[in-house]
Motif scaffolding. Structure first.
Motif, PDB file in Angstrom:
ATOM      1  N   ALA A 127       0.862  -1.183   0.000  1.00 52.28           N
ATOM      2  CA  ALA A 127       0.000   0.000   0.000  1.00 52.28           C
ATOM      3  C   ALA A 127       0.896   1.229   0.000  1.00 52.28           C
ATOM      4  CB  ALA A 127      -0.928   0.024   1.216  1.00 52.28           C
ATOM      5  N   ALA A 128       0.370   2.314  -0.530  1.00 49.72           N
ATOM      6  CA  ALA A 128       1.084   3.588  -0.518  1.00 49.72           C
ATOM      7  C   ALA A 128       0.059   4.689  -0.709  1.00 49.72           C
ATOM      8  CB  ALA A 128       2.143   3.646  -1.620  1.00 49.72           C
ATOM      9  N   GLY A 129       0.467   5.898  -0.368  1.00 56.01           N
ATOM     10  CA  GLY A 129      -0.466   7.002  -0.544  1.00 56.01           C
ATOM     11  C   GLY A 129       0.104   8.310  -0.079  1.00 56.01           C
ATOM     12  N   PHE A 130      -0.760   9.303  -0.017  1.00 55.07           N
ATOM     13  CA  PHE A 130      -0.334  10.622   0.432  1.00 55.07           C
ATOM     14  C   PHE A 130      -1.514  11.412   0.964  1.00 55.07           C
ATOM     15  CE2 PHE A 130      -1.110  11.048  -4.177  1.00 55.07           C
ATOM     16  CZ  PHE A 130      -2.003  12.118  -4.227  1.00 55.07           C
ATOM     17  N   VAL A 140      -5.070  10.091  -0.597  1.00 58.86           N
ATOM     18  CA  VAL A 140      -5.155   9.093  -1.657  1.00 58.86           C
ATOM     19  C   VAL A 140      -4.450   7.834  -1.170  1.00 58.86           C
ATOM     20  CG1 VAL A 140      -4.426   8.467  -3.995  1.00 58.86           C
ATOM     21  CG2 VAL A 140      -5.305  10.770  -3.525  1.00 58.86           C
ATOM     22  N   ILE A 141      -5.128   6.711  -1.258  1.00 57.83           N
ATOM     23  CA  ILE A 141      -4.575   5.436  -0.803  1.00 57.83           C
ATOM     24  C   ILE A 141      -4.651   4.434  -1.946  1.00 57.83           C
ATOM     25  CG2 ILE A 141      -4.764   3.542   0.851  1.00 57.83           C
ATOM     26  CD1 ILE A 141      -6.315   5.518   2.666  1.00 57.83           C
ATOM     27  N   ALA A 142      -3.516   3.826  -2.252  1.00 54.01           N
ATOM     28  CA  ALA A 142      -3.459   2.784  -3.276  1.00 54.01           C
ATOM     29  C   ALA A 142      -3.105   1.451  -2.623  1.00 54.01           C
ATOM     30  CB  ALA A 142      -2.412   3.134  -4.333  1.00 54.01           C
ATOM     31  N   THR A 143      -3.831   0.416  -3.014  1.00 50.32           N
ATOM     32  CA  THR A 143      -3.496  -0.949  -2.640  1.00 50.32           C
ATOM     33  C   THR A 143      -3.458  -1.779  -3.918  1.00 50.32           C
ATOM     34  OG1 THR A 143      -5.803  -1.667  -2.382  1.00 50.32           O
ATOM     35  CG2 THR A 143      -4.747  -0.648  -0.462  1.00 50.32           C
ATOM     36  N   ASP A 144      -3.199  -3.066  -3.772  1.00 49.82           N
ATOM     37  CA  ASP A 144      -3.187  -3.916  -4.963  1.00 49.82           C
ATOM     38  C   ASP A 144      -4.557  -3.976  -5.615  1.00 49.82           C
ATOM     39  OD1 ASP A 144      -0.530  -4.453  -4.710  1.00 49.82           O
ATOM     40  OD2 ASP A 144      -0.793  -6.383  -3.709  1.00 49.82           O
ATOM     41  N   GLU A 145      -5.609  -3.683  -4.855  1.00 49.39           N
ATOM     42  CA  GLU A 145      -6.964  -3.783  -5.388  1.00 49.39           C
ATOM     43  C   GLU A 145      -7.438  -2.509  -6.091  1.00 49.39           C
ATOM     44  OE1 GLU A 145      -6.430  -4.613  -2.025  1.00 49.39           O
ATOM     45  OE2 GLU A 145      -6.150  -6.728  -2.536  1.00 49.39           O
ATOM     46  N   THR A 146      -7.120  -1.342  -5.503  1.00 50.56           N
ATOM     47  CA  THR A 146      -7.725  -0.128  -6.025  1.00 50.56           C
ATOM     48  C   THR A 146      -7.008   1.109  -5.508  1.00 50.56           C
ATOM     49  OG1 THR A 146      -9.865   1.006  -6.316  1.00 50.56           O
ATOM     50  CG2 THR A 146      -9.372   0.151  -4.124  1.00 50.56           C
ATOM     51  N   VAL A 147      -7.388   2.262  -6.047  1.00 54.39           N
ATOM     52  CA  VAL A 147      -6.929   3.561  -5.553  1.00 54.39           C
ATOM     53  C   VAL A 147      -8.175   4.340  -5.134  1.00 54.39           C
ATOM     54  CG1 VAL A 147      -5.683   5.693  -6.080  1.00 54.39           C
ATOM     55  CG2 VAL A 147      -4.965   3.529  -7.146  1.00 54.39           C
ATOM     56  N   TYR A 243       3.935   3.754  -7.185  1.00 51.04           N
ATOM     57  CA  TYR A 243       2.925   2.740  -6.893  1.00 51.04           C
ATOM     58  C   TYR A 243       1.516   3.308  -7.072  1.00 51.04           C
ATOM     59  CZ  TYR A 243       0.528  -0.911  -4.140  1.00 51.04           C
ATOM     60  OH  TYR A 243      -0.312  -1.916  -3.707  1.00 51.04           O
ATOM     61  N   VAL A 244       1.278   4.495  -6.523  1.00 53.50           N
ATOM     62  CA  VAL A 244      -0.046   5.115  -6.645  1.00 53.50           C
ATOM     63  C   VAL A 244      -0.414   5.315  -8.107  1.00 53.50           C
ATOM     64  CG1 VAL A 244      -1.379   7.220  -6.229  1.00 53.50           C
ATOM     65  CG2 VAL A 244       0.015   6.250  -4.390  1.00 53.50           C
ATOM     66  N   VAL A 245       0.502   5.896  -8.877  1.00 59.31           N
ATOM     67  CA  VAL A 245       0.198   6.206 -10.277  1.00 59.31           C
ATOM     68  C   VAL A 245       0.017   4.934 -11.099  1.00 59.31           C
ATOM     69  CG1 VAL A 245       1.076   7.293 -12.373  1.00 59.31           C
ATOM     70  CG2 VAL A 245       1.305   8.463 -10.178  1.00 59.31           C
ATOM     71  N   GLU A 246       0.834   3.930 -10.867  1.00 60.41           N
ATOM     72  CA  GLU A 246       0.676   2.682 -11.618  1.00 60.41           C
ATOM     73  C   GLU A 246      -0.638   1.997 -11.268  1.00 60.41           C
ATOM     74  OE1 GLU A 246       3.932   0.020 -12.011  1.00 60.41           O
ATOM     75  OE2 GLU A 246       5.414   1.621 -12.359  1.00 60.41           O
ATOM     76  N   ARG A 247      -1.019   2.010  -9.992  1.00 67.29           N
ATOM     77  CA  ARG A 247      -2.303   1.396  -9.612  1.00 67.29           C
ATOM     78  C   ARG A 247      -3.480   2.190 -10.175  1.00 67.29           C
ATOM     79  NH1 ARG A 247       0.802  -1.822  -9.014  1.00 67.29           N
ATOM     80  NH2 ARG A 247       1.173  -3.281  -7.301  1.00 67.29           N
TER      81      ARG A 247
END
Length: 289
Positions: A127-130, A140-147, A243-247
């Motif tokens: 997970a990653a975000g800002f 904004v939170i990104a995981t393997d499932e969604t942003v 990671y966020v942008v790719e997800r």
């Protein structure tokens, strides 16, 4: 809406709850301290304070094995074995864009949750975000499932967009560094892009990337003639933002490959950073090649 992994959700919730306090705590902390961070940059009072707030709270979460910050020279061992599959490592830029404090412009907090000991490759992020301290505080939170994008108020998260994706038609661009310091090949690419898109550049990575997520386009802080290794830190900025942008359906690059595929050599390693719409990053890599 919560993140499915309880440890990751605890990290996200802690950062979300702390964001309101950090934003309010910027008042009266716009000066600098007589110290530099591990990257040799002058620290703002707010940098040090935000790191202390987040470090103490994140290190106390069960299941977090390591805490690392752009403001600290070494990784903090939180007690759990970071090699264990049950322990995550959390890397944070507590106050991205703190140089904007003096002029009272946009800044934020960046974080990445790694399923590996630091320094780690970006493809070990779970997970990653800002957090963006703009006119409205958003997260904004990104995981393997969604942003997912949230508004933050009183420490509570309210969903404003699920399954956030980059718009298909790019609109904006922003490039960091002094133009005379750009390598010739990047300058060639930039001249093409500036004839096609609208300039949006505010001097804080978070604000500039959020423009790209909102409107589509590209942001880059390239390798420079004076700093070929780049300016931004891979663990704290490059990997989480990549990671966020790719997800969200875009691409990240250090100029030759995805930021998430870079093998790190050091905790505070720097990198060129480019993120945005697929076609624009493809053009960038073709030009730099």
């Amino acid at each position: 809406m919560t993140v499915s992994d309880p440890v990751v959700e605890a990290v996200v919730a802690t950062i979300g709850r702390s964001a309101t306090e950090i934003r309010q705590g910027l008042i009266g902390r716009r000066g600098t301290v007589a110290e530099e961070n591990p990257s040799g940059e002058t620290q703002a009072e707010a940098d040090v304070w935000a790191d202390e707030v987040l470090g103490d709270r994140i290190a106390g979460i069960d299941g977090v094995g390591q805490y690392a910050s752009e403001e600290r020279a070494t990784v903090v061992d939180c007690g759990d074995d970071p090699a264990s599959s049950a322990a995550y490592a959390v890397a944070v830029d507590p106050l991205d864009g703190s140089s904007n404090l003096k002029s009272n412009n946009t800044m934020g907090t960046i974080f990445g949750v790694y399923d590996a000991a630091l320094p780690a490759r970006g493809d070990t992020l779970v997970a990653a975000g800002f957090v963006l301290y703009g006119p409205i505080t958003t997260m904004v939170i990104a995981t393997d499932e969604t942003v997912t994008e949230y508004e933050l108020s009183g420490g509570e998260r309210t969903v404003i967009e699920r399954d956030l994706t980059l718009p298909a038609d790019p609109v904006v661009y922003g490039f960091g560094g002094r133009v005379p310091d750009w390598p010739d090949d990047f300058r060639e690419y930039a001249r093409e892009i500036e004839s096609e898109l609208k300039l949006r550049y505010g001097g804080a990575l978070i604000g500039d990337v959020n423009q790209v997520l909102t409107y589509g386009g590209t942001f880059g802080y390239p390798a420079l003639e004076s700093r070929p290794e780049g300016k931004l830190r891979l663990q704290f900025e490059g990997n989480p933002i990549g990671y966020v942008v790719e997800r969200a359906g875009g691409r990240s690059s250090n100029g030759t490959q995805s930021l998430l595929a870079v093998e790190p050599d050091a905790l505070h390693e720097r990198t060129p950073l480019h993120v945005g719409t697929d076609a624009l990053i493809d053009r960038l890599e073709a030009t730099l090649a």
